[in-house]
Every structure is written in structure tokens, then in C-alpha cells.
Design a protein around this motif. Structure first.
Motif, mmCIF file in Angstrom:
data_model
loop_
_atom_site.group_PDB
_atom_site.id
_atom_site.type_symbol
_atom_site.label_atom_id
_atom_site.label_comp_id
_atom_site.label_asym_id
_atom_site.label_seq_id
_atom_site.Cartn_x
_atom_site.Cartn_y
_atom_site.Cartn_z
ATOM 1 N N THR A 189 101.994 26.653 78.706
ATOM 2 C CA THR A 189 101.412 26.341 77.403
ATOM 3 C C THR A 189 100.943 27.599 76.674
ATOM 4 O O THR A 189 100.296 27.497 75.635
ATOM 5 N N GLY A 190 101.205 28.767 77.241
ATOM 6 C CA GLY A 190 100.706 29.997 76.627
ATOM 7 C C GLY A 190 99.194 29.978 76.638
ATOM 8 O O GLY A 190 98.586 29.595 77.624
ATOM 9 N N ASP A 191 98.574 30.340 75.530
ATOM 10 C CA ASP A 191 97.111 30.346 75.492
ATOM 11 C C ASP A 191 96.545 29.068 74.875
ATOM 12 O O ASP A 191 95.380 29.009 74.503
ATOM 13 N N ASP A 192 97.364 28.008 74.787
ATOM 14 C CA ASP A 192 96.920 26.721 74.245
ATOM 15 C C ASP A 192 96.318 25.873 75.374
ATOM 16 O O ASP A 192 97.040 25.420 76.262
ATOM 17 N N PRO A 193 95.009 25.642 75.367
ATOM 18 C CA PRO A 193 94.359 24.903 76.450
ATOM 19 C C PRO A 193 94.571 23.393 76.317
ATOM 20 O O PRO A 193 93.704 22.656 75.865
ATOM 21 N N VAL A 194 95.744 22.914 76.717
ATOM 22 C CA VAL A 194 96.112 21.516 76.518
ATOM 23 C C VAL A 194 95.537 20.572 77.577
ATOM 24 O O VAL A 194 95.559 19.360 77.394
ATOM 25 N N TYR A 195 95.038 21.093 78.680
ATOM 26 C CA TYR A 195 94.507 20.249 79.744
ATOM 27 C C TYR A 195 92.993 20.116 79.593
ATOM 28 O O TYR A 195 92.225 20.926 80.098
ATOM 29 N N ALA A 196 92.550 19.074 78.868
ATOM 30 C CA ALA A 196 91.118 18.837 78.672
ATOM 31 C C ALA A 196 90.535 18.318 79.984
ATOM 32 O O ALA A 196 91.048 17.370 80.570
ATOM 33 N N MET A 197 89.477 18.952 80.446
ATOM 34 C CA MET A 197 88.892 18.587 81.732
ATOM 35 C C MET A 197 87.550 17.880 81.572
ATOM 36 O O MET A 197 87.312 16.856 82.186
ATOM 37 N N PHE A 198 86.664 18.428 80.768
ATOM 38 C CA PHE A 198 85.321 17.874 80.607
ATOM 39 C C PHE A 198 84.799 18.125 79.201
ATOM 40 O O PHE A 198 85.177 19.096 78.559
ATOM 41 N N ASN A 199 83.887 17.278 78.775
ATOM 42 C CA ASN A 199 82.993 17.565 77.662
ATOM 43 C C ASN A 199 81.618 17.758 78.285
ATOM 44 O O ASN A 199 81.106 16.860 78.962
ATOM 45 N N VAL A 200 81.031 18.924 78.090
ATOM 46 C CA VAL A 200 79.709 19.234 78.627
ATOM 47 C C VAL A 200 78.722 19.231 77.463
ATOM 48 O O VAL A 200 78.902 19.953 76.488
ATOM 49 N N SER A 253 72.245 39.089 70.447
ATOM 50 C CA SER A 253 72.382 38.686 71.834
ATOM 51 C C SER A 253 72.829 37.230 71.901
ATOM 52 O O SER A 253 72.439 36.409 71.081
ATOM 53 N N ALA A 254 73.627 36.915 72.889
ATOM 54 C CA ALA A 254 74.147 35.561 73.074
ATOM 55 C C ALA A 254 73.078 34.677 73.714
ATOM 56 O O ALA A 254 72.386 35.088 74.643
ATOM 57 N N ARG A 255 72.922 33.476 73.187
ATOM 58 C CA ARG A 255 71.961 32.516 73.722
ATOM 59 C C ARG A 255 72.649 31.177 73.864
ATOM 60 O O ARG A 255 73.523 30.819 73.072
ATOM 61 N N LEU A 256 72.200 30.432 74.837
ATOM 62 C CA LEU A 256 72.702 29.093 75.027
ATOM 63 C C LEU A 256 72.383 28.262 73.790
ATOM 64 O O LEU A 256 71.288 28.335 73.249
ATOM 65 N N GLN A 257 73.345 27.497 73.343
ATOM 66 C CA GLN A 257 73.170 26.649 72.168
ATOM 67 C C GLN A 257 73.357 25.185 72.542
ATOM 68 O O GLN A 257 74.199 24.858 73.377
ATOM 69 N N GLU A 258 72.580 24.311 71.930
ATOM 70 C CA GLU A 258 72.775 22.883 72.127
ATOM 71 C C GLU A 258 74.105 22.475 71.500
ATOM 72 O O GLU A 258 74.560 23.071 70.534
ATOM 73 N N GLY A 259 74.725 21.460 72.085
ATOM 74 C CA GLY A 259 75.973 20.950 71.531
ATOM 75 C C GLY A 259 76.896 20.469 72.628
ATOM 76 O O GLY A 259 76.553 20.472 73.810
ATOM 77 N N THR A 260 78.066 20.044 72.214
ATOM 78 C CA THR A 260 79.089 19.579 73.149
ATOM 79 C C THR A 260 80.154 20.654 73.273
ATOM 80 O O THR A 260 80.691 21.128 72.265
ATOM 81 N N TYR A 261 80.428 21.048 74.505
ATOM 82 C CA TYR A 261 81.416 22.070 74.806
ATOM 83 C C TYR A 261 82.595 21.431 75.524
ATOM 84 O O TYR A 261 82.417 20.762 76.535
ATOM 85 N N ARG A 262 83.797 21.629 74.997
ATOM 86 C CA ARG A 262 85.007 21.111 75.630
ATOM 87 C C ARG A 262 85.488 22.164 76.630
ATOM 88 O O ARG A 262 85.667 23.327 76.284
ATOM 89 N N VAL A 263 85.665 21.752 77.878
ATOM 90 C CA VAL A 263 86.204 22.627 78.917
ATOM 91 C C VAL A 263 87.656 22.226 79.119
ATOM 92 O O VAL A 263 87.950 21.078 79.469
ATOM 93 N N ALA A 264 88.560 23.152 78.841
ATOM 94 C CA ALA A 264 89.991 22.874 78.953
ATOM 95 C C ALA A 264 90.678 24.093 79.550
ATOM 96 O O ALA A 264 90.147 25.207 79.509
ATOM 97 N N ILE A 265 91.839 23.857 80.119
ATOM 98 C CA ILE A 265 92.588 24.970 80.710
ATOM 99 C C ILE A 265 93.987 25.037 80.111
ATOM 100 O O ILE A 265 94.524 24.041 79.638
#
Length: 78
Positions: free
Chosen positions: A47-58, A1-13
Motif C-alpha cells: 500500500t506504499g505509505d497509505d495506512p489502509v489497515y485501520a486497527m484502533f480508535n484511541v 514543545s509537543a503535548r498530549l492532546q485530547e481527541g480521537t486518534y486513529r491507529v492504522a498501518i
């Protein structure tokens, strides 16, 4: 099962195709703190499936005493 993990997540589009000139908006919120940040970007060429627009580090962290997770925003690297 998937669980929230500690760490830094890059949110990009990515701009898969034919959205040049359109504005994309991303909003990050947490249950306890509400909106942490909102950012918009005007898309350029596809950009195809390359998420080049970095929006946030969460950053997700867990309080060792109560087991509760929290999220904060960290600066994007230049």
C-alpha cells in the motif's frame, strides 16, 4: 514543545512493500490500565505509505479535576 492532546486518534498501518502474507500485530496500552487492546491483520498487497489497515480508535481525555489523561478504545466505523 509537543503535548498530549485530547481527541480521537486513529491507529492504522501501511504495508509499504513486500510484506504480503505477513501478520502485523498492534497493541495499545496505557500506564494505568495496561493493555487496552491487541489486534492482528494479515497484510495483502503493498500500500506504499497509505495506512489502509485501520486497527484502533484511541480516545484520549483529560480529567478536569486532577489534570490526568486517560485512554480508551472506541469502535472503528464500519
Amino acid at each position: 514543545s509537543a503535548r498530549l492532546q485530547e481527541g480521537t486518534y486513529r491507529v492504522a498501518i501501511a504495508n509499504y512493500a513486500r510484506a504480503a502474507g505477513r501478520v502485523a500485530t498492534v497493541q495499545v496500552a496505557s500506564w494505568d490500565d495496561g493493555v487496552l487492546g491487541t489486534k492482528s491483520v494479515t497484510l495483502g498487497a503493498a500500500t506504499g505509505d497509505d495506512p489502509v489497515y485501520a486497527m484502533f480508535n484511541v480516545v484520549v481525555s483529560k480529567n478536569a479535576q486532577n489534570g490526568k489523561y486517560s485512554a480508551t478504545l472506541a469502535p472503528l466505523a464500519p
